[in-house]
Scaffold this motif. Structure first.
Motif, PDB file in Angstrom:
ATOM      1  N   SER A 181       0.617  -1.426  -0.073  1.00  0.00           N
ATOM      2  CA  SER A 181      -0.014  -0.143   0.183  1.00  0.00           C
ATOM      3  C   SER A 181       0.831   1.278  -0.033  1.00  0.00           C
ATOM      4  O   SER A 181       0.381   2.187  -0.688  1.00  0.00           O
ATOM      5  CB  SER A 181      -0.888  -0.029   1.223  1.00  0.00           C
ATOM      6  OG  SER A 181      -0.247   0.130   2.271  1.00  0.00           O
TER       7      SER A 181
ATOM      8  N   VAL B 278      -6.640   3.310   0.994  1.00  0.00           N
ATOM      9  CA  VAL B 278      -7.578   2.355   1.632  1.00  0.00           C
ATOM     10  C   VAL B 278      -6.762   1.249   2.184  1.00  0.00           C
ATOM     11  O   VAL B 278      -7.251   0.444   3.170  1.00  0.00           O
ATOM     12  CB  VAL B 278      -8.854   2.160   0.514  1.00  0.00           C
ATOM     13  CG1 VAL B 278      -9.617   1.163   1.299  1.00  0.00           C
ATOM     14  CG2 VAL B 278      -9.682   3.402   0.354  1.00  0.00           C
ATOM     15  N   LEU B 279      -5.992   0.744   1.251  1.00  0.00           N
ATOM     16  CA  LEU B 279      -5.179  -0.544   2.040  1.00  0.00           C
ATOM     17  C   LEU B 279      -4.302  -0.381   2.975  1.00  0.00           C
ATOM     18  O   LEU B 279      -4.261  -1.320   3.876  1.00  0.00           O
ATOM     19  CB  LEU B 279      -4.341  -0.944   0.644  1.00  0.00           C
ATOM     20  CG  LEU B 279      -3.710  -2.435   0.753  1.00  0.00           C
ATOM     21  CD1 LEU B 279      -4.647  -3.328   1.133  1.00  0.00           C
ATOM     22  CD2 LEU B 279      -2.999  -2.828  -0.474  1.00  0.00           C
TER      23      LEU B 279
ATOM     24  N   SER C  85      -0.080   3.750  -2.764  1.00  0.00           N
ATOM     25  CA  SER C  85      -0.586   5.339  -2.410  1.00  0.00           C
ATOM     26  C   SER C  85       0.672   6.441  -2.879  1.00  0.00           C
ATOM     27  O   SER C  85       0.186   7.359  -2.710  1.00  0.00           O
ATOM     28  CB  SER C  85      -0.725   5.300  -0.824  1.00  0.00           C
ATOM     29  OG  SER C  85       0.504   5.149  -0.549  1.00  0.00           O
TER      30      SER C  85
ATOM     31  N   ASP D 271      -6.895  -0.939   5.576  1.00  0.00           N
ATOM     32  CA  ASP D 271      -7.226  -2.285   5.762  1.00  0.00           C
ATOM     33  C   ASP D 271      -6.131  -3.111   6.337  1.00  0.00           C
ATOM     34  O   ASP D 271      -6.433  -4.056   7.418  1.00  0.00           O
ATOM     35  CB  ASP D 271      -7.302  -2.597   4.333  1.00  0.00           C
ATOM     36  CG  ASP D 271      -8.174  -4.130   4.300  1.00  0.00           C
ATOM     37  OD1 ASP D 271      -8.907  -4.362   5.411  1.00  0.00           O
ATOM     38  OD2 ASP D 271      -8.229  -4.781   3.290  1.00  0.00           O
TER      39      ASP D 271
ATOM     40  N   ALA E 173      -8.713   0.053  -7.494  1.00  0.00           N
ATOM     41  CA  ALA E 173      -7.747  -0.180  -8.168  1.00  0.00           C
ATOM     42  C   ALA E 173      -8.207  -0.625  -9.736  1.00  0.00           C
ATOM     43  O   ALA E 173      -7.537  -0.342 -10.829  1.00  0.00           O
ATOM     44  CB  ALA E 173      -6.691  -1.179  -7.669  1.00  0.00           C
TER      45      ALA E 173
ATOM     46  N   VAL F  96     -10.752  -1.527  -1.982  1.00  0.00           N
ATOM     47  CA  VAL F  96      -9.389  -1.589  -2.698  1.00  0.00           C
ATOM     48  C   VAL F  96      -9.219  -1.898  -4.018  1.00  0.00           C
ATOM     49  O   VAL F  96      -8.793  -1.401  -5.250  1.00  0.00           O
ATOM     50  CB  VAL F  96      -8.366  -2.134  -1.880  1.00  0.00           C
ATOM     51  CG1 VAL F  96      -6.960  -2.452  -2.478  1.00  0.00           C
ATOM     52  CG2 VAL F  96      -7.972  -1.475  -0.478  1.00  0.00           C
TER      53      VAL F  96
ATOM     54  N   LEU G 244     -11.161  -4.068   1.953  1.00  0.00           N
ATOM     55  CA  LEU G 244     -10.567  -4.762   0.917  1.00  0.00           C
ATOM     56  C   LEU G 244     -11.364  -4.826  -0.828  1.00  0.00           C
ATOM     57  O   LEU G 244     -10.577  -4.650  -1.711  1.00  0.00           O
ATOM     58  CB  LEU G 244     -10.017  -6.253   1.096  1.00  0.00           C
ATOM     59  CG  LEU G 244      -9.365  -6.910   0.131  1.00  0.00           C
ATOM     60  CD1 LEU G 244      -7.980  -6.467   0.173  1.00  0.00           C
ATOM     61  CD2 LEU G 244      -9.016  -8.232   0.841  1.00  0.00           C
TER      62      LEU G 244
ATOM     63  N   ALA H 152      -6.880   3.826  -3.684  1.00  0.00           N
ATOM     64  CA  ALA H 152      -6.715   2.524  -3.237  1.00  0.00           C
ATOM     65  C   ALA H 152      -5.708   2.080  -2.544  1.00  0.00           C
ATOM     66  O   ALA H 152      -5.939   1.135  -1.479  1.00  0.00           O
ATOM     67  CB  ALA H 152      -6.702   1.510  -4.796  1.00  0.00           C
TER      68      ALA H 152
END
Length: 191
Positions: free
Chosen positions: A30, A162-163, A34, A166, A144, A140, A137, A159
């Motif tokens: 991630s 967010v990952l 990111s 997560d 993505a 994500v 997830l 994404a």
């Protein structure tokens, strides 16, 4: 003469192992997704994806199958397959695709989004923490996938963020399970 019967083998709970494997692998990936870490560092994520994301999650999933726990068994063995296929796609096969690379990557991610969605439906019968892991997830994978289809770096970066969240939830859940088990009481609640 009677042959002694072997005592049944007991297996420990592999859930915290699977969550830690996912959480660590996802957290490192991630940071690249990111943009926190330079995207050129992506190949350095692949050994972790293979050793921890693939191999260790596979072990956790197989132990769950042995224990007769189908939901977590499927979760960890399937996502072990994700990490292996992701590493192969990034390192070997993706670079060979000269036309339609974004579309096939988008389809790869969309297929995982769909799988994650129906696993989320099953997770609704578990606990809040597991549900949150799957909601994030799924987000994500959808972000993505559409980022790939649309050529949107912004969706891909979102994404990645967010990952990160997560991965942190998964790591917390892993920590809570192992700490609570070790202390034989609830030290870290798992809602």
């Amino acid at each position: 003469m009677t042959t002694p019967t072997a005592a049944p083998t007991t297996w420990g709970d592999p859930f915290p192992l699977g969550l830690a494997s996912f959480g660590i692998s996802a957290l490192v990936l991630s940071t690249v997704m990111s943009g926190i870490v330079d995207p050129a560092a992506l190949p350095a994520v692949l050994p972790l994806a293979l050793a921890l994301g693939f191999a260790t999650e596979l072990v956790a999933g197989l132990v769950h199958f042995r224990r007769g726990e189908t939901f977590p068994a499927l979760v960890f063995t399937a996502y072990a397959g994700f990490w292996l296929s992701y590493a192969l796609l990034v390192q070997f096969y993706g670079p060979m695709v000269t036309a339609g690379g974004a579309a096939i990557t988008g389809m790869f991610l969309l297929a995982w989004a769909l799988f994650t969605t129906y696993m989320l439906l099953a997770a609704l019968r578990t606990n809040t923490t597991t549900i949150v892991i799957f909601v994030l997830l799924a987000g994500v994978f959808y972000l993505a996938a559409f980022g790939s289809f649309l050529g949107s770096a912004g969706l891909g970066k979102t994404a990645g963020y967010v990952l990160i969240l997560d991965a942190l939830v998964a790591l917390y859940a892993s920590a809570a399970i192992i700490v609570n088990t070790t202390w034989d009481r609830t030290v870290l609640p798992v809602p």
